[in-house]
Design a protein around this motif. Structure first.
Motif, PDB file in Angstrom:
ATOM      1  N   LEU A 190      64.537 -14.257  28.469  1.00  0.00           N
ATOM      2  CA  LEU A 190      64.368 -15.708  29.096  1.00  0.00           C
ATOM      3  C   LEU A 190      64.442 -16.427  28.406  1.00  0.00           C
ATOM      4  CD1 LEU A 190      65.181 -16.098  32.746  1.00  0.00           C
ATOM      5  CD2 LEU A 190      67.209 -15.663  30.945  1.00  0.00           C
ATOM      6  N   ALA A 191      63.432 -15.893  27.098  1.00  0.00           N
ATOM      7  CA  ALA A 191      62.787 -16.934  26.056  1.00  0.00           C
ATOM      8  C   ALA A 191      63.296 -18.319  24.948  1.00  0.00           C
ATOM      9  CB  ALA A 191      61.658 -16.386  24.810  1.00  0.00           C
ATOM     10  N   LYS A 192      65.232 -17.801  25.030  1.00  0.00           N
ATOM     11  CA  LYS A 192      66.081 -18.619  24.726  1.00  0.00           C
ATOM     12  C   LYS A 192      67.054 -17.744  24.531  1.00  0.00           C
ATOM     13  CE  LYS A 192      64.782 -17.179  19.428  1.00  0.00           C
ATOM     14  NZ  LYS A 192      63.954 -17.576  18.350  1.00  0.00           N
ATOM     15  N   ALA A 193      68.286 -18.450  24.102  1.00  0.00           N
ATOM     16  CA  ALA A 193      69.650 -18.025  24.069  1.00  0.00           C
ATOM     17  C   ALA A 193      69.883 -17.696  22.402  1.00  0.00           C
ATOM     18  CB  ALA A 193      70.400 -19.130  24.635  1.00  0.00           C
ATOM     19  N   ALA A 194      69.801 -16.562  22.600  1.00  0.00           N
ATOM     20  CA  ALA A 194      70.545 -16.159  21.006  1.00  0.00           C
ATOM     21  C   ALA A 194      72.203 -16.588  20.155  1.00  0.00           C
ATOM     22  CB  ALA A 194      70.684 -14.767  20.870  1.00  0.00           C
ATOM     23  N   GLY A 195      71.812 -17.566  19.623  1.00  0.00           N
ATOM     24  CA  GLY A 195      72.935 -17.518  18.868  1.00  0.00           C
ATOM     25  C   GLY A 195      73.624 -16.632  18.283  1.00  0.00           C
ATOM     26  N   GLY A 196      74.789 -16.877  17.631  1.00  0.00           N
ATOM     27  CA  GLY A 196      76.154 -15.766  17.546  1.00  0.00           C
ATOM     28  C   GLY A 196      76.914 -15.826  18.853  1.00  0.00           C
ATOM     29  N   LYS A 197      77.971 -14.848  18.535  1.00  0.00           N
ATOM     30  CA  LYS A 197      78.698 -14.183  19.099  1.00  0.00           C
ATOM     31  C   LYS A 197      78.868 -13.318  20.693  1.00  0.00           C
ATOM     32  CE  LYS A 197      82.149 -13.762  15.474  1.00  0.00           C
ATOM     33  NZ  LYS A 197      83.112 -12.472  15.104  1.00  0.00           N
ATOM     34  N   ARG A 198      79.241 -13.896  21.899  1.00  0.00           N
ATOM     35  CA  ARG A 198      78.764 -13.305  23.031  1.00  0.00           C
ATOM     36  C   ARG A 198      80.143 -12.300  22.986  1.00  0.00           C
ATOM     37  NH1 ARG A 198      82.279 -14.015  27.627  1.00  0.00           N
ATOM     38  NH2 ARG A 198      83.753 -15.544  26.239  1.00  0.00           N
ATOM     39  N   PRO A 199      79.751 -10.605  23.780  1.00  0.00           N
ATOM     40  CA  PRO A 199      79.327  -9.896  23.414  1.00  0.00           C
ATOM     41  C   PRO A 199      81.672  -9.936  24.164  1.00  0.00           C
ATOM     42  CG  PRO A 199      77.531 -10.055  25.324  1.00  0.00           C
ATOM     43  CD  PRO A 199      78.063 -11.366  24.547  1.00  0.00           C
ATOM     44  N   PRO A 200      82.055  -9.274  23.550  1.00  0.00           N
ATOM     45  CA  PRO A 200      83.513  -9.282  23.766  1.00  0.00           C
ATOM     46  C   PRO A 200      84.027  -9.414  25.540  1.00  0.00           C
ATOM     47  CG  PRO A 200      83.042  -7.187  23.003  1.00  0.00           C
ATOM     48  CD  PRO A 200      81.755  -7.692  22.975  1.00  0.00           C
ATOM     49  N   LYS A 201      82.893  -8.270  25.909  1.00  0.00           N
ATOM     50  CA  LYS A 201      82.649  -8.576  27.657  1.00  0.00           C
ATOM     51  C   LYS A 201      82.318  -8.959  28.522  1.00  0.00           C
ATOM     52  CE  LYS A 201      87.958  -7.210  26.906  1.00  0.00           C
ATOM     53  NZ  LYS A 201      88.673  -8.213  27.985  1.00  0.00           N
ATOM     54  N   ALA A 202      82.118  -9.110  30.057  1.00  0.00           N
ATOM     55  CA  ALA A 202      81.471  -9.933  30.707  1.00  0.00           C
ATOM     56  C   ALA A 202      82.092  -9.183  32.119  1.00  0.00           C
ATOM     57  CB  ALA A 202      80.306 -11.031  30.267  1.00  0.00           C
ATOM     58  N   CYS A 203      80.912  -8.983  32.962  1.00  0.00           N
ATOM     59  CA  CYS A 203      81.250  -9.432  34.305  1.00  0.00           C
ATOM     60  C   CYS A 203      80.256  -9.585  35.311  1.00  0.00           C
ATOM     61  CB  CYS A 203      80.944  -7.484  34.291  1.00  0.00           C
ATOM     62  SG  CYS A 203      81.307  -7.210  36.454  1.00  0.00           S
ATOM     63  N   ILE A 204      80.539 -10.526  36.315  1.00  0.00           N
ATOM     64  CA  ILE A 204      80.218 -10.671  37.099  1.00  0.00           C
ATOM     65  C   ILE A 204      80.509 -10.271  38.228  1.00  0.00           C
ATOM     66  CG2 ILE A 204      80.193 -13.047  38.444  1.00  0.00           C
ATOM     67  CD1 ILE A 204      80.195 -14.516  35.936  1.00  0.00           C
ATOM     68  N   LEU A 205      79.091  -9.785  39.200  1.00  0.00           N
ATOM     69  CA  LEU A 205      79.863  -9.062  40.821  1.00  0.00           C
ATOM     70  C   LEU A 205      79.185  -9.886  41.420  1.00  0.00           C
ATOM     71  CD1 LEU A 205      80.474  -6.307  42.371  1.00  0.00           C
ATOM     72  CD2 LEU A 205      77.771  -5.527  41.733  1.00  0.00           C
ATOM     73  N   LEU A 206      80.169  -9.844  42.349  1.00  0.00           N
ATOM     74  CA  LEU A 206      79.557 -10.934  43.589  1.00  0.00           C
ATOM     75  C   LEU A 206      79.894  -9.463  44.984  1.00  0.00           C
ATOM     76  CD1 LEU A 206      82.540 -13.708  44.006  1.00  0.00           C
ATOM     77  CD2 LEU A 206      79.988 -13.208  43.018  1.00  0.00           C
ATOM     78  N   TRP A 207      78.758  -9.673  45.243  1.00  0.00           N
ATOM     79  CA  TRP A 207      78.029  -8.013  45.666  1.00  0.00           C
ATOM     80  C   TRP A 207      77.791  -8.642  47.236  1.00  0.00           C
ATOM     81  CZ3 TRP A 207      78.519  -3.349  45.775  1.00  0.00           C
ATOM     82  CH2 TRP A 207      77.593  -2.947  47.248  1.00  0.00           C
ATOM     83  N   MET A 208      78.661  -8.657  48.424  1.00  0.00           N
ATOM     84  CA  MET A 208      78.603  -8.743  49.592  1.00  0.00           C
ATOM     85  C   MET A 208      77.953  -8.037  50.886  1.00  0.00           C
ATOM     86  SD  MET A 208      80.473 -11.103  49.634  1.00  0.00           S
ATOM     87  CE  MET A 208      79.729 -11.478  47.531  1.00  0.00           C
ATOM     88  N   SER A 209      76.482  -7.387  50.158  1.00  0.00           N
ATOM     89  CA  SER A 209      75.712  -7.129  51.001  1.00  0.00           C
ATOM     90  C   SER A 209      75.565  -7.329  52.580  1.00  0.00           C
ATOM     91  CB  SER A 209      74.136  -6.798  50.478  1.00  0.00           C
ATOM     92  OG  SER A 209      73.200  -5.570  51.010  1.00  0.00           O
TER      93      SER A 209
END
Length: 436
Positions: free
Chosen positions: A35-54
């Protein structure tokens, strides 16, 4: 930028956590330093957010109401933005977002124990004694979608549940989740979220320089080829870069408009969903946000099901619906899949305590964004909700569908040493109707 000004952006407690963790060797997550710093360049083409209802949410009071049947109880169904599709009255915000949501109402699994079912639904594999240490879905996505030169972690877990031994498995610690806690519901705290495992009793930031000097001496005595020494040095150095760069503001939720923070909900889950969006913006391919309890209520509703699920949904619905809308407004929804699920559903039959018990035979999951074709309900259960009568979806089918929705070949394998391990358990097939 001076070190003094940088440190001012962190509380004394934050600094002690970061400095002491590396020195003491208690930094369990290898991703903390990244988490030192956000990289420049392009974001991955896909991402996922899991809303986990434990705990296992009731499908009857969320995505698959049964109005007019005795098993449905007192909860009403409401119309959604898609004609013909109804959801529980507990989810009015989600109802407005239904054009982007696909509901699977025909989940059929085989595990009714919390621990075993959690392992199944997070790895796609049933727990088997003495078998492979399978990675969870987030670690799989990190392994496939994280850019090699990106300094942020590939997998972040916000307000995490008790994971036990569930993690990166044979993929190794590089794909373990960075754990971000939600120790307080106080809306005035900084992001309500902190890095896990960073506490030290009686610590003080004045010892930071001394610890750095001592660590330097220890490094000089460590063999240069020592794997543990090299990993430790990397963790510490990158953690310090996190302080100096302030993590590029990923956790500074006060940068967001107050109205948007209010819309998400000023609580751990709501602010966690907002943080998830900020992390995805900065290139994190997988973020997991857990909702397991609020105000004494839990999804494990053996008692007083209808009131406790209503309480849970008062936190869930604003955050979930705002997340989908926020991603859409920022033109991120096409590249970000949002998954809502728990480890199983609840019994259609209401028990003598006005509760519902564990039920893996017929329950619901929801998907949105990415390559998911929204605006539909897939599968069907009987009028009493007791069995799947159309298009059953098993855990391996769901995993195959989610992988394909992220552009990952579900027929592929990972290597565990010299042994190929399929990403999806035998027989799992993507549900083509759910993929746009």
């Amino acid at each position: 930028m001076s070190v003094t000004r940088t440190f001012d952006r962190f509380s004394r407690r934050d600094l002690v956590r970061i400095a002491a963790a590396s020195f003491g060797g208690i930094c369990c997550s290898p991703w903390l330093p990244r988490l030192a710093k956000a990289a420049g360049g392009k974001r991955p083409p896909k991402a996922c957010i899991l809303l986990w209802m434990s705990g296992g949410p009731s499908q009857m009071e969320t995505l698959s109401p049964k109005p007019g049947h005795g098993n449905g109880g007192p909860t009403r169904a409401i119309s959604t933005a898609v004609p013909g599709i109804e959801v529980s009255e507990n989810l009015p915000g989600l109802a407005k977002q239904m054009k982007d949501v696909a509901i699977i109402r025909s989940m059929k699994t085989r595990e009714g124990d919390h621990g075993r079912a959690t392992q199944l639904m997070l790895t796609g594999y049933r727990p088997m004694g003495g078998m492979t240490d399978y990675p969870v879905f987030g670690s799989m996505v990190s392994h496939r979608l994280k850019m090699d030169d990106h300094p942020l972690p590939g997998f972040v877990s916000i307000a995490p549940f008790q994971r036990g031994n569930l993690g990166a498995g044979f993929l190794g610690p590089d794909h373990s989740p960075l754990l971000v806690s939600g120790a307080s519901n106080d809306p005035n705290t900084r992001a309500n979220l902190t890095i896990e495992n960073m506490d030290i009793a009686g610590g003080d930031t004045s010892v930071l320089a001394e610890r750095q000097a001592l660590l330097s001496m220890m490094r000089q005595g460590a063999p240069s080829t020592s794997t543990s020494a090299v990993k430790h040095a990397s963790v510490y150095d990158q953690a310090m870069r996190m302080i100096e760069s302030r993590g590029e503001g990923a956790f500074e939720l006060d940068e967001e408009k107050p109205e948007l923070r209010d819309a998400y909900g000023r609580n751990r889950f709501g602010q966690g969903c907002l943080l998830a969006r900020r992390l995805v913006e900065r290139g994190v391919p997988f973020v997991e946000v857990t909702l397991d309890q609020t105000a004494g209520a839990t999804w494990d509703s053996h008692l007083d099901n209808f009131n406790v699920v209503r309480s849970m949904c008062e936190v869930l619905d604003p955050a979930w619906s705002t997340l989908i809308d926020d991603l859409r407004q920022r033109k991120m929804l096409d590249s970000t899949m949002v998954v809502w699920m728990g480890e199983f559903g609840r019994t259609p039959r209401i028990n003598p305590n006005s509760g519902r018990d564990h039920f893996p035979d017929a329950w619901s999951v929801a998907l949105a964004g990415g390559a998911i074709a929204g605006g539909q309900s897939y599968g069907k259960t009987s009028k009493d909700g007791m069995e799947v009568i159309d298009n059953p979806v098993h855990a391996n089918d769901l995993f195959a569908t989610m992988l394909q929705g992220l552009g990952i070949d579900s027929w592929d394998s990972n290597m565990n040493g010299d042994r190929p391990i399929p990403l999806v358990d035998e027989g799992g097939t993507p549900v083509e109707e759910l993929l746009g």
